[in-house]
Motif scaffolding. Structure first.
Motif, mmCIF file in Angstrom:
data_model
loop_
_atom_site.group_PDB
_atom_site.id
_atom_site.type_symbol
_atom_site.label_atom_id
_atom_site.label_comp_id
_atom_site.label_asym_id
_atom_site.label_seq_id
_atom_site.Cartn_x
_atom_site.Cartn_y
_atom_site.Cartn_z
ATOM 1 N N ASP A 1 0.841 -1.190 0.000
ATOM 2 C CA ASP A 1 0.000 0.000 0.000
ATOM 3 C C ASP A 1 0.878 1.242 0.000
ATOM 4 N N GLY A 2 0.297 2.400 0.247
ATOM 5 C CA GLY A 2 1.030 3.654 0.216
ATOM 6 C C GLY A 2 2.079 3.794 1.305
ATOM 7 N N HIS A 3 1.998 2.954 2.336
ATOM 8 C CA HIS A 3 2.948 3.033 3.441
ATOM 9 C C HIS A 3 4.084 2.025 3.320
ATOM 10 N N CYS A 4 3.817 0.920 2.622
ATOM 11 C CA CYS A 4 4.814 -0.146 2.523
ATOM 12 C C CYS A 4 4.679 -0.806 1.153
ATOM 13 N N HIS B 1 2.471 -7.020 3.967
ATOM 14 C CA HIS B 1 2.818 -6.849 5.367
ATOM 15 C C HIS B 1 1.594 -7.144 6.237
ATOM 16 N N HIS C 1 -1.022 -5.683 9.167
ATOM 17 C CA HIS C 1 -1.560 -4.588 9.990
ATOM 18 C C HIS C 1 -1.976 -5.195 11.325
ATOM 19 N N HIS D 1 -2.974 10.620 17.415
ATOM 20 C CA HIS D 1 -3.359 9.917 16.193
ATOM 21 C C HIS D 1 -4.800 10.285 15.863
#
Length: 96
Positions: free
Chosen positions: A13-16, A20, A22, A43
């Motif tokens: 995704d946009g983070h990795c 992975h 979550h 957060h």
């Protein structure tokens, strides 16, 4: 302490850029005045009601667990924490 922790394998995704996992932590809290803010959150979390779950972006299994949790909140609030009843409620909520 988290009430429930789930691990969800996800695609890149946009983070990795790799597959992975979550890790979702679900907490239970009871407040007398949900509008009272004690400090700015670190957060972007917020209080939510049961009827808002379907409109939130989340994994299907996380939505199912959250719905099950809302079903047992009255029991938890009364201090009648019975793990078997909680798990039974979670299991039956997924069948409806």
């Amino acid at each position: 302490m988290p009430w429930w922790i789930t691990e969800q394998p996800v695609p890149p995704d946009g983070h990795c850029g790799n597959r992975h996992v979550h890790v979702d932590h679900q907490y239970v809290a009871f407040v007398t005045d949900p509008d009272e803010v004690t400090r700015k959150p670190e957060h972007p979390f917020r209080w939510t009601d049961r009827d808002e779950l379907d409109g939130l972006a989340m994994f299907a299994d996380t939505r199912l667990l959250a719905a099950g949790l809302f079903a047992v909140v009255p029991m938890l609030g009364a201090g009648d924490f019975d793990a078997v009843s909680v798990l039974t409620s979670l299991a039956s909520d997924g069948q409806s």
